[in-house]
Design an enzyme around this catalytic site. Structure first.
Site, PDB file in Angstrom:
ATOM      1  N   LEU A  12      -0.911  -0.275   0.615  1.00 25.94           N
ATOM      2  CA  LEU A  12      -2.040  -1.168   0.866  1.00 25.94           C
ATOM      3  C   LEU A  12      -2.046  -2.408  -0.017  1.00 25.94           C
ATOM      4  O   LEU A  12      -2.917  -3.268   0.126  1.00 25.94           O
ATOM      5  CB  LEU A  12      -3.362  -0.415   0.687  1.00 25.94           C
ATOM      6  CG  LEU A  12      -3.610   0.737   1.647  1.00 25.94           C
ATOM      7  CD1 LEU A  12      -4.903   1.451   1.293  1.00 25.94           C
ATOM      8  CD2 LEU A  12      -3.644   0.247   3.086  1.00 25.94           C
ATOM      9  N   LEU A  14      -2.742  -4.628  -3.311  1.00 23.23           N
ATOM     10  CA  LEU A  14      -3.821  -4.635  -4.305  1.00 23.23           C
ATOM     11  C   LEU A  14      -5.146  -4.943  -3.599  1.00 23.23           C
ATOM     12  O   LEU A  14      -5.756  -5.981  -3.787  1.00 23.23           O
ATOM     13  CB  LEU A  14      -3.500  -5.672  -5.384  1.00 23.23           C
ATOM     14  CG  LEU A  14      -4.236  -5.585  -6.711  1.00 23.23           C
ATOM     15  CD1 LEU A  14      -4.167  -4.186  -7.313  1.00 23.23           C
ATOM     16  CD2 LEU A  14      -3.661  -6.581  -7.699  1.00 23.23           C
ATOM     17  N   HIS A  15      -5.567  -4.017  -2.733  1.00 21.15           N
ATOM     18  CA  HIS A  15      -6.789  -4.179  -1.960  1.00 21.15           C
ATOM     19  C   HIS A  15      -7.719  -2.993  -2.185  1.00 21.15           C
ATOM     20  O   HIS A  15      -7.274  -1.904  -2.506  1.00 21.15           O
ATOM     21  CB  HIS A  15      -6.456  -4.282  -0.468  1.00 21.15           C
ATOM     22  CG  HIS A  15      -5.620  -5.476  -0.149  1.00 21.15           C
ATOM     23  ND1 HIS A  15      -6.142  -6.730  -0.043  1.00 21.15           N
ATOM     24  CD2 HIS A  15      -4.291  -5.609   0.056  1.00 21.15           C
ATOM     25  CE1 HIS A  15      -5.171  -7.588   0.226  1.00 21.15           C
ATOM     26  NE2 HIS A  15      -4.037  -6.922   0.282  1.00 21.15           N
ATOM     27  N   ALA A  16      -9.007  -3.228  -2.027  1.00 17.74           N
ATOM     28  CA  ALA A  16     -10.064  -2.208  -2.101  1.00 17.74           C
ATOM     29  C   ALA A  16      -9.893  -1.228  -3.264  1.00 17.74           C
ATOM     30  O   ALA A  16     -10.106  -1.586  -4.400  1.00 17.74           O
ATOM     31  CB  ALA A  16     -10.208  -1.500  -0.768  1.00 17.74           C
ATOM     32  N   PRO A  18      -7.236   0.308  -4.790  1.00 19.88           N
ATOM     33  CA  PRO A  18      -6.310  -0.043  -5.874  1.00 19.88           C
ATOM     34  C   PRO A  18      -6.831  -1.193  -6.739  1.00 19.88           C
ATOM     35  O   PRO A  18      -6.691  -1.161  -7.963  1.00 19.88           O
ATOM     36  CB  PRO A  18      -5.022  -0.443  -5.141  1.00 19.88           C
ATOM     37  CG  PRO A  18      -5.104   0.252  -3.831  1.00 19.88           C
ATOM     38  CD  PRO A  18      -6.560   0.288  -3.485  1.00 19.88           C
TER      39      PRO A  18
END
Length: 87
Positions: A12, A14-16, A18
């Site tokens: 994913l 570096l989103h939400a 993480p």
């Protein structure tokens, strides 16, 4: 000041979740910490800043730390990225 280049390898990027883990860890340190991607630089202690970077899987970022605990901060944050945010 210390810095290191790392490649984000989790699916994913570096989103939400993480990004939240990264910012939470960065805020444990006294040092000023920044993430650089291409020509953009944001505070690693700001969830909005980190999200705005749009770091996808396979993207190289530079983590930069400056302060009394800079080495510890850099090592911890790089380890988190390299563990695919499982740390």
């Amino acid at each position: 000041m210390v810095c290191k280049s790392v490649v984000v390898t989790n699916k994913l990027g570096l989103h939400a979740r993480p990004a939240s883990k990264f910012v939470e860890l960065a805020n444990r340190f006294k040092s000023d910490i920044y993430i650089k991607k291409d020509t953009a630089t944001v505070s690693a202690k700001s969830i909005m800043g980190v999200m705005v970077l749009g770091v996808d899987k396979g993207t190289e970022i530079i983590i930069e730390a400056s302060g009394s605990d800079e080495e510890e901060a850099l090592n911890a944050l790089c380890a988190l990225v390299e563990s695919e945010f499982e740390g």
